[in-house]
Design an enzyme around this catalytic site. Structure first.
Site, PDB file in Angstrom:
ATOM      1  N   CYS A 254      -7.570  -2.876  -4.949  1.00 37.25           N
ATOM      2  CA  CYS A 254      -6.136  -2.546  -4.898  1.00 37.25           C
ATOM      3  C   CYS A 254      -5.313  -3.827  -4.983  1.00 37.25           C
ATOM      4  CB  CYS A 254      -5.781  -1.844  -3.579  1.00 37.25           C
ATOM      5  SG  CYS A 254      -6.103  -0.072  -3.600  1.00 37.25           S
TER       6      CYS A 254
ATOM      7  N   CYS B  28       0.851  -1.202   0.000  1.00 34.18           N
ATOM      8  CA  CYS B  28       0.000   0.000   0.000  1.00 34.18           C
ATOM      9  C   CYS B  28       0.885   1.250   0.000  1.00 34.18           C
ATOM     10  CB  CYS B  28      -0.897   0.041   1.236  1.00 34.18           C
ATOM     11  SG  CYS B  28      -1.860  -1.442   1.512  1.00 34.18           S
TER      12      CYS B  28
ATOM     13  N   HIS C  44       1.025   5.324  -1.532  1.00 29.24           N
ATOM     14  CA  HIS C  44       0.253   6.162  -0.602  1.00 29.24           C
ATOM     15  C   HIS C  44       1.071   6.759   0.541  1.00 29.24           C
ATOM     16  CE1 HIS C  44      -3.595   5.391  -2.486  1.00 29.24           C
ATOM     17  NE2 HIS C  44      -3.350   4.099  -2.489  1.00 29.24           N
TER      18      HIS C  44
ATOM     19  N   ARG D 122     -12.686  -1.631  -2.016  1.00 28.19           N
ATOM     20  CA  ARG D 122     -11.492  -0.829  -2.331  1.00 28.19           C
ATOM     21  C   ARG D 122     -10.225  -1.654  -2.086  1.00 28.19           C
ATOM     22  NH1 ARG D 122     -10.072   1.989  -5.899  1.00 28.19           N
ATOM     23  NH2 ARG D 122      -8.523   0.398  -5.846  1.00 28.19           N
TER      24      ARG D 122
END
Lengths: 269, 210, 155, 106
Positions: free
Chosen positions: A230, A177, A181, A226
C-alpha cells in the site's frame, strides 16, 4: 480445412446457449472465481511448509522454533496470532507476528536479521521462510477470535499511534489509509476496498485476510507485505520490515478486528 | 439502528481497556511522528522526505470522527488557490487522445529498493477511482463517475479553467477531498493536465460518447 | 440429429472429417488411455490445430457440457475452470483457451471409476473464449464460455 | 526435493470428492528471473490419480496450468478408508507421489 473448422466452431458457439456476460454487475461476475480459489487455497502449501520449518533444527545454532515465545509462552503456537501484536518484556517492544518470529529466528536459531529482512518476501525464484512460518502460525489460531491485548501502556501507545498513522496524509498523492478505506462499497478499479470504520469489515480483513495467498504474486503475503505494498502504491519509500510504523498500524487494525473469527491463510487476487 | 449495532460491536474494546488510559492527542502525535521518521531505514532523505507533511496535508489528516473547522477549510482553500500554475502556452485544453492514455495509465514515481522505479510513463491513473469511458467496466468508484462530463457541462472557457484547476489542486474547491493535488504535487505536469482536461470536455472524447 | 449437429455438419462439409478425427491423436486410441503426452496438441498455436490434435475437428456443440468459471477473472494467472460432462460414456475432457499462445491447456482422461468432472486453474493472457471438448463413446462434443481478464488493483 | 502435495478426499454419498494442491513453479519458459535471464520451461506434464491402486483419472497438462496447480475430481464407488494416490511427472522427469485415505464426511 482450417477455415471450415473455424467456421464450424464459431457456428457451434453461436448455437450454444449464450453465456450471460453481465459485466455491469462485476461483483457477481467475479464471485464464482473467488469462491473456487478460496475452496482450495494454495496458501495451505505454505502453512504445511511452515509447520515443518518451525519444528526443524535450523540456523547457525541448530535450533528449532519450538521454544519461541509468541506471547502465550515458549512453543505455544495455538492461539498466538489471535493476541498479536502485543508487548514483549524481553525486547521491551510491541511486536507483530513477523517481528516476533524474526526475534526468535535471530535469538534461538542464530539467523542474521539482515538476511531475514532480505528474504522477507518470496519471489518466483526463492521461497520466503517468513511467509511459510506466518502461514503456519496464523492457521493455528483458526476458529478462534481476534483478541489483541491493550493492557500494557505500550500496547495502547501503539494502538493510538496506529490510528493516527491510518489518517495521516502525505506524499505526492496526498493519500492516507483512510482515503480508500473509510466508506462502504468503494473499489479501486474492480478491487473491493474494505471500509475499516466498520468493525465487521475490519474483522474480515484481519481474521481471514493476511497472511493470504496472492494469485497475482503466486505466493503467500503477510500483513507486513500488505502495508509495504500500500505504502509503495502511495509512492512512499520502502516501508521498513517490522518497523514501529508497520506494527502500530497492525495494532490499530487488529485491535479494531476484535471478535473476528480467524480462518487463515486467506486468498486474495 | 446502525448506531446501536456499532455501539455493541465496539463495546468489547472499551471493556478490555477498562480504566487504563490511552495517550492523549499530543502524546500520540509525537510518538507516531517519531515512528514515521524511523519507518524507512536505509532510505535516502531525498525519498523519505515524501513522508513529511506540508501544512495542508497536516490540516487534512483528520483523525477518526474529528471535523475540519470552517477556519481550517478556508485556510486550505486559500493556500490551494494560490498554488495554481498554468502551461506556458496558456491553452488549458490539450489533446484528448493523449489525455485518454494519461487517464488509463501511470505507474511512475513509485519507489522500490531505495530508488525511484525506472520511469514507467507517468500518468494520472484516473480510472483507478473514476468511471470515464462508458465502455470501460474496469474502473473504480472512490471518486464520482465522470462519464459524460463534457456532455453535461459543455466546454466553455469557464468549464475548461475550472476543470484544469480542479485537477491541478482539487483542494482549492473541495478542501481536504480525497482527490490528490496532481499538479501542485508535481504528479502531472501542467501540459499533461491540459490533455486530461481535453479527455473530459472534448465532444469527440469517449467520455462524452454514449 | 439435433439442430446443432445439423448446423455443424453443414458448415464443416459433412461427416468426412470424422475419419481424420478417428485417425489422429492418442485420444482416439480406444478406451485404454495412453500415457503419451500430446506433443502435437500442446505445441499447437492455433485453436484449429489444437482441435485437430484432439481429433475434435468435427465436434458437435452440446448443452450437456457445463463450464463453471467466472465471467470476469481478476487475475489471468489463476483462472479457475471446472468442466462437467453429462454426456454418457465420457472418456476425456479437454480445456482449450482460444487466445493463449498455446491454446490446448489440458486433457483429462476419465476412466470408469471417475465422474466426468474435473476442476483446475489455467493461465490466460487475455480475454478469450474457453472451449471444453468432450470425447464420449468415440464422438466429440464442445461448448465454450468467454472469460474476461481484467487488470486489477492500483495498476 | 519437492514439497508434498496437499490431498483431501471426502466422502459424499458413495462419491469421494478429491482435491489436490501441488507445489510447482509451472514455468512457461517466457519469464525472466531477477538477473534478466529466461527461466526455462518447467511444468507438470502428467498427473495420475489412483483409487485403491486402479487408475481413475489421467491428466495431461501444458505450461498454461497455473503455478501451484490444483486438480479436483470425483471418484465413484468410494468408501471411507479407501486409498487415493496421486503421482505427477514434470517435463524434467521429476516425479512425486503422495497418498491419502478417503475420509467420512465431517
Amino acid at each position: 480445412m482450417t477455415r471450415s473448422v473455424y467456421a464450424g466452431l464459431t457456428a457451434a458457439a453461436l448455437f450454444c446457449a449464450a453465456v450471460p456476460l453481465s459485466a455491469q454487475n462485476s461483483a457477481d461476475a467475479l464471485a464464482i472465481g473467488r469462491q473456487m480459489l478460496a475452496e482450495d487455497n494454495p496458501g495451505e502449501l505454505w502453512a504445511q511448509r511452515g509447520e515443518r520449518l518451525f519444528a526443524e533444527k535450523r540456523g547457525p545454532k541448530g535450533a528449532s522454533l519450538e521454544r519461541c515465545d509468541l506471547g502465550l509462552g515458549p512453543g505455544k503456537v495455538a492461539g498466538a496470532f489471535a493476541q498479536l501484536p502485543r508487548y514483549f518484556a524481553d525486547t521491551d517492544k510491541v511486536q507483530d507476528l513477523e517481528s516476533r518470529l524474526m526475534t526468535c529466528m535471530v535469538e534461538l536459531q542464530g539467523f542474521k536479521r539482515e538476511d531475514i529482512i532480505r528474504n522477507r518476501f518470496g519471489t518466483p525464484d526463492r521461497d520466503s521462510d517468513m511467509e511459510a512460518l506466518v502461514s503456519y502460525v496464523g492457521s493455528k489460531s483458526n476458529r478462534m477470535q481476534m483478541d489483541m491485548p491493550l493492557a500494557h501502556a505500550k500496547e495502547r501507545e501503539f494502538y493510538k499511534s496506529g490510528e493516527y498513522l491510518f489518517f495521516r496524509r502525505s506524499g505526492p498523492l496526498d493519500f492516507s489509509c483512510a482515503t480508500c478505506h473509510t466508506e462502504d462499497g468503494k473499489r479501486v478499479r474492480l478491487q473491493d476496498l474494505p471500509n475499516m470504520m466498520d468493525p465487521k469489515q475490519m474483522q474480515m480483513v484481519v481474521s481471514t485476510g493476511w497472511p493470504a495467498y496472492r494469485g497475482t504474486q503466486a505466493s503467500v503475503r503477510t500483513m507486513q507485505h500488505r502495508l509495504y505494498d500500500c505504502n509503495w502504491q502511495m509512492r512512499q519509500a520502502d516501508l521498513g520490515f517490522a518497523s514501529d510504523t508497520s506494527v502500530a498500524l497492525t495494532s490499530y487494525l487488529n485491535g479494531r478486528a476484535k471478535g473476528g473469527v480467524i480462518q487463515l491463510p486467506g486468498v486474495r487476487r | 439502528m446502525k448506531a446501536i449495532k456499532l455501539a455493541m460491536v465496539f463495546a468489547p474494546v472499551v471493556v478490555a481497556v477498562g480504566c487504563a488510559s490511552f495517550p492523549d492527542a499530543d502524546e500520540t502525535r509525537s510518538s507516531a511522528e517519531q515512528m514515521v521518521k524511523e519507518a524507512f531505514p536505509g532510505m535516502p532523505e531525498t525519498l523519505t522526505r515524501r513522508a513529511m507533511q506540508d501544512p495542508a496535508q497536516r490540516t487534512c489528516s483528520i483523525v477518526g470522527d474529528a471535523k475540519l473547522s470552517p477556519e481550517q477549510a478556508a485556510q486550505v482553500v486559500q493556500t490551494s488557490q494560490a498554488s495554481f500554475k498554468y502551461p506556458a502556452s496558456g491553452k488549458l485544453a490539450g489533446d484528448w487522445k493523449a489525455g485518454a492514455k494519461l487517464a488509463a495509465d501511470g505507474a511512475g514515481l513509485r519507489i522500490r529498493g531505495g530508488q525511484v522505479e525506472k520511469m514507467k510513463e507517468n500518468g494520472g491513473l484516473c480510472v483507478n477511482c473514476h468511471a470515464l469511458d462508458p465502455q470501460d467496466v474496469n474502473v473504480g468508484n472512490v471518486g464520482p463517475s465522470l462519464t459524460g462530463y463534457g456532455a453535461q457541462r459543455g466546454s466553455s472557457d469557464a468549464v475548461v479553467k475550472y476543470t484544469y484547476e480542479k485537477i491541478y489542486n482539487a483542494w482549492a474547491y473541495f478542501p481536504c477531498s480525497n482527490m490528490p493535488r496532481l499538479g501542485h504535487n508535481g504528479f502531472l505536469t501542467p501540459e499533461q493536465i491540459t490533455h486530461v482536461v481535453a479527455y473530459l470536455v472534448d465532444p469527440q472524447s469517449p467520455v462524452n460518447k454514449k | 440429429m439435433n439442430e446443432f449437429r445439423r448446423a455443424f455438419l453443414k458448415l464443416t462439409g459433412g461427416a468426412g472429417a470424422l475419419v481424420v478425427a478417428a485417425a489422429s491423436g492418442l485420444l482416439a486410441s480406444g478406451n485404454a488411455w495412453s500415457a503419451a503426452w500430446n506433443k502435437e496438441g500442446f505445441e499447437s498455436k492455433a485453436l484449429a490445430d489444437a482441435m485437430k490434435s484432439l481429433g475434435a475437428t468435427n465436434a458437435v456443440a452440446s448443452k450437456d457440457i457445463v463450464i463453471t468459471a467466472p465471467d470476469i477473472a481478476e487475475n489471468g494467472a489463476v483462472v479457475p475452470i471446472a468442466v462437467t460432462s453429462k454426456i454418457p460414456k465420457t472418456e476425456s475432457i479437454s480445456i482449450v483457451a482460444e487466445k493463449n499462445p498455446f491454446p490446448l491447456a489440458a486433457t483429462f482422461g476419465i476412466a470408469a471409476g471417475a465422474d466426468s468432472y474435473v476442476s483446475t486453474r489455467v493461465k490466460m493472457g487475455q480475454t478469450s473464449d474457453v472451449w471444453a471438448v468432450v470425447k464420449a463413446d468415440g464422438k466429440y462434443f464442445v461448448t465454450k464460455k468467454e472469460i474476461k481478464i481484467t487488470v486489477g488493483g492500483c495498476g | 526435493m519437492s514439497e508434498p502435495m496437499r490431498l483431501r478426499a471426502t466422502l459424499q454419498g458413495d462419491v469421494a470428492d478429491v482435491r489436490i494442491l501441488m507445489r510447482h513453479p509451472m514455468e512457461t519458459g517466457t519469464r525472466k528471473d531477477a538477473k534478466g535471464e529466461i527461466v526455462p520451461v518447467h511444468f507438470i506434464q502428467s498427473v495420475t490419480v489412483n483409487h485403491n491402486g486402479k487408475t481413475v483419472l489421467e491428466a495431461q497438462w501444458s505450461q498454461a496450468i497455473s503455478r501451484d496447480p490444483f486438480l479436483g475430481l470425483r471418484v465413484k464407488g468410494a468408501k471411507a478408508g479407501d486409498k487415493i494416490s496421486v503421482t505427477w511427472t514434470d517435463n524434467k522427469g521429476d516425479k512425486r507421489t503422495d497418498e491419502t485415505t478417503v475420509a467420512a464426511p465431517s
